[in-house]
Write a protein that holds these residues in place. Structure first.
Motif: not given
Length: 96
Positions: A38-67
């Motif tokens: 499939g193709e990513i249409v929208a992506a969230g901002p990323g996961k929030v770690a236990d220490d409160g810092k945001r972990i960035e997404m490795t995929v972005k809108t428009g990427d073609k992926v296998m799931f």
């Protein structure tokens, strides 16, 4: 459509598979499996770690992926079918 996934979730539109084989045999709808690409249409901002810092997404809108075959939740938006899934359910990105 105005949908923004939260945290580490993505909105994926499935890519239709070929309807004929290389030998020219037409595959009927009843014998087809749901595509795992499939193709990513929208992506969230990323996961929030236990220490409160945001972990960035490795995929972005428009990427073609296998799931994963059974990944995500199917949703229908404006008559089109999409999947909402976690970034962890994505197995690989597809480069052309």
């Amino acid at each position: 459509m105005n949908l923004k996934p939260l945290h580490d979730r993505v909105l994926v539109k499935r890519v239709q598979e070929e309807e004929t084989t290389k030998g020219g045999i037409i595959i009927p709808d009843t014998a087809k499996e749901k595509p795992i690409k499939g193709e990513i249409v929208a992506a969230g901002p990323g996961k929030v770690a236990d220490d409160g810092k945001r972990i960035e997404m490795t995929v972005k809108t428009g990427d073609k992926v296998m799931f994963n075959k059974y990944a995500g939740t199917e949703v229908k938006i404006d008559g089109e079918e999409f999947l909402v899934m976690r970034e962890d359910d994505i197995l690989a990105t597809i480069e052309d």
